[in-house]
Write a protein that holds these residues in place. Structure first.
Motif, PDB file in Angstrom:
ATOM      1  N   UNK A  18       0.874  -1.208   0.089  1.00 42.06           N
ATOM      2  CA  UNK A  18       0.098   0.187  -0.103  1.00 42.06           C
ATOM      3  C   UNK A  18       1.043   0.791  -0.153  1.00 42.06           C
ATOM      4  N   UNK A  19       2.027   1.632   0.611  1.00 42.63           N
ATOM      5  CA  UNK A  19       2.795   2.213   1.122  1.00 42.63           C
ATOM      6  C   UNK A  19       3.568   3.150  -0.411  1.00 42.63           C
ATOM      7  N   UNK A  20       4.029   1.457  -1.105  1.00 41.50           N
ATOM      8  CA  UNK A  20       4.402   1.444  -2.834  1.00 41.50           C
ATOM      9  C   UNK A  20       3.232   1.941  -3.896  1.00 41.50           C
ATOM     10  N   UNK A  21       2.325   2.032  -3.925  1.00 41.14           N
ATOM     11  CA  UNK A  21       1.304   2.311  -4.400  1.00 41.14           C
ATOM     12  C   UNK A  21       1.054   3.814  -4.050  1.00 41.14           C
ATOM     13  N   UNK A  22       0.706   4.312  -3.436  1.00 41.35           N
ATOM     14  CA  UNK A  22       0.239   5.811  -2.432  1.00 41.35           C
ATOM     15  C   UNK A  22       1.635   6.729  -3.220  1.00 41.35           C
ATOM     16  N   UNK A  27      14.131   5.424  -6.632  1.00 50.59           N
ATOM     17  CA  UNK A  27      14.794   4.256  -6.786  1.00 50.59           C
ATOM     18  C   UNK A  27      14.069   3.118  -5.269  1.00 50.59           C
ATOM     19  N   UNK A  28      13.556   4.029  -4.232  1.00 51.96           N
ATOM     20  CA  UNK A  28      13.371   2.317  -3.497  1.00 51.96           C
ATOM     21  C   UNK A  28      11.650   1.937  -3.331  1.00 51.96           C
ATOM     22  N   UNK A  29      12.651   0.497  -3.639  1.00 49.49           N
ATOM     23  CA  UNK A  29      11.818  -0.547  -4.702  1.00 49.49           C
ATOM     24  C   UNK A  29      11.208  -1.465  -3.963  1.00 49.49           C
ATOM     25  N   UNK A  30      12.393  -1.696  -2.693  1.00 48.11           N
ATOM     26  CA  UNK A  30      12.571  -3.451  -1.873  1.00 48.11           C
ATOM     27  C   UNK A  30      11.610  -2.681  -0.791  1.00 48.11           C
ATOM     28  N   UNK A  31      11.220  -3.847  -0.429  1.00 53.53           N
ATOM     29  CA  UNK A  31      10.619  -4.172   0.695  1.00 53.53           C
ATOM     30  C   UNK A  31      11.481  -3.104   1.781  1.00 53.53           C
ATOM     31  N   UNK A  32      12.317  -3.233   2.344  1.00 50.82           N
ATOM     32  CA  UNK A  32      13.512  -3.379   2.955  1.00 50.82           C
ATOM     33  C   UNK A  32      13.574  -1.684   2.799  1.00 50.82           C
ATOM     34  N   UNK A  33      13.479  -1.164   1.738  1.00 52.05           N
ATOM     35  CA  UNK A  33      13.822   0.253   1.471  1.00 52.05           C
ATOM     36  C   UNK A  33      13.037   1.269   2.145  1.00 52.05           C
ATOM     37  N   UNK A  34      11.318   0.779   1.694  1.00 52.28           N
ATOM     38  CA  UNK A  34      10.156   1.460   2.106  1.00 52.28           C
ATOM     39  C   UNK A  34       9.987   1.063   3.596  1.00 52.28           C
TER      40      UNK A  34
END
Length: 419
Positions: A10-14, A22-29
């Motif tokens: 959800x955080x990635x999508x919104x 360049x913040x794409x991995x779960x750990x980066x987010x």
């Protein structure tokens, strides 16, 4: 048990700007949310509203829990278990009471009720709060059905805009007053932002039946203040006031001169001031016809020094042409690295000696503390010369200070970059 409230997908999508950076991995987010996103007010779950949680639980501020991240950790560890409200559309004790089959299935505490609602109950169309029944809400709003909304989309619509629009959400055809956390229609009922540091974002509504939204915030130090208003579908006016006599009201002489702005339909408006320590109100109003509109409001306070230049998330190169001298001895810049990066700084174009230093905001308080100097980063550009600095830096917030100790004035060009 501790409930995991952070929904990384959800955080990635919104927050597509993070992916672009360049913040794409779960750990980066996850790292970005903990360091920056929570306190910036970024959405991380369709089921949790931290502004609502803080406003409805004033004991958190009394205990020194004043930031969104602190509220997030409290909610995960204690608030869900205690049955505290954290959403306009969900009340876990109520959910358990009106769904007795949960207890028969061994679902007896509030963490289990939340997990059940998130995984199954919403998709089943179960009632979830005194003021909200998703099955009824979808049945009573044919425009949502026509748009093909499922129960999750209907829930999201209600908690972001539907309850402010007065849409029917429970049997009987009327919606109870919104739960705590809504910006009120007078200064005494203002949404309490509390001490403003960094950025807070709000997605709200004004219109024919909701003519005023008030927000109250305080500054503990002189701060560079920025207000942004956008995402409107009709004109919205905004103005800033200072509660100079601390009576909790807006008096006739408390308007901050020149602060009246209007965001047109589909447009935006902004304010930028250097403000002193004190208490302030922000007032938002629809146009003279009272046309309904959602809006997005951003409030930012940078209290490291007046005049801080915020470079935001650094991904690539930024160049600044500025001045230091007798009347302006120091310039402050802030930037954020979302992931470990190779960083380069260059200073040139000077006509006197100019110093530059780098600091890392290790404790996230928005200040430069005595132990936050990045060792070996000080450089001096002589008159007509240049200075540069390169090193590998971790994901964090950083400050650059450009200064002169002489009585001579100098323009300069500062470049900061990830390479």
């Amino acid at each position: 048990m501790t409930v995991n409230l952070f929904d990384v997908n959800y955080y990635r999508a919104l927050n597509p700007d993070l992916v672009r950076a360049g913040l794409t991995t779960d750990a980066q987010l996850v790292s970005h949310f903990e360091k920056f996103g929570a306190n910036e007010g970024r959405a991380f779950s369709p089921f949790v509203n931290l502004d609502f949680y803080r406003a409805g639980n004033p004991d958190l501020a009394a205990a020194g829990l004043n930031t969104n991240l602190q509220a997030f950790y409290h909610l995960q560890s204690y608030g869900v278990a205690d049955g505290r409200r954290f959403s306009y559309g969900l009340n876990t004790p109520f959910y358990g009471a009106v769904n007795p089959d949960l207890a028969l299935a061994g679902i007896n505490n509030n963490e289990q009720r939340f997990e059940h609602f998130r995984a199954f109950g919403l998709n089943d169309g179960r009632a979830s709060a005194e003021n909200f029944n998703v099955r009824y809400y979808l049945d009573a709003n044919p425009d949502l059905r026509a748009a093909g909304f499922n129960y999750l989309q209907a829930f999201q619509h209600y908690v972001t805009s539907g309850f402010r629009e007065g849409r029917p959400a429970v049997p009987g055809g009327s919606t109870p007053p919104p739960p705590q956390g809504e910006p009120g229609n007078n200064p005494g009922a203002a949404f309490n932002v509390d001490v403003l540091t960094g950025t807070r974002n709000f997605n709200e509504f004004v219109g024919f039946n909701d003519r005023d939204d008030y927000y109250r915030f305080s500054l503990q130090l002189p701060s560079a203040f920025i207000l942004s208003l956008d995402s409107t579908t009709a004109p919205v006016g905004v103005a800033l006031y200072q509660d100079t006599n601390s009576n909790g009201q807006i008096d006739s002489n408390e308007y901050v001169s020149g602060s009246q702005r209007t965001a047109s339909s589909g447009g935006s408006a902004s304010l930028s001031y250097n403000l002193g320590a004190g208490t302030y109100f922000v007032r938002l109003q629809p146009d003279s016809q009272g046309r309904n509109t959602n809006y997005s409001l951003g409030l930012t306070a940078n209290n490291t020094r007046d005049g801080l230049i915020d470079a935001g998330l650094l991904n690539g190169s930024r160049t600044f042409n500025e001045f230091v001298g007798r009347s302006d001895r120091e310039d402050f810049y802030r930037f954020v690295l979302g992931s470990p990066s190779n960083f380069r700084l260059t200073l040139n174009g000077t006509t006197a000696n100019v110093d530059v230093d780098l600091y890392v905001d290790t404790n996230g308080n928005g200040q430069i503390d005595s132990n936050e100097y990045v060792s070996g980063s000080q450089r001096t550009a002589s008159s007509g010369g240049s200075a540069s600095f390169s090193r590998s830096l971790g994901a964090d917030t950083y400050f650059v200070v450009v200064s002169t100790g002489s009585s001579s004035n100098s323009n300069y060009t500062l470049n900061i970059a990830t390479v």
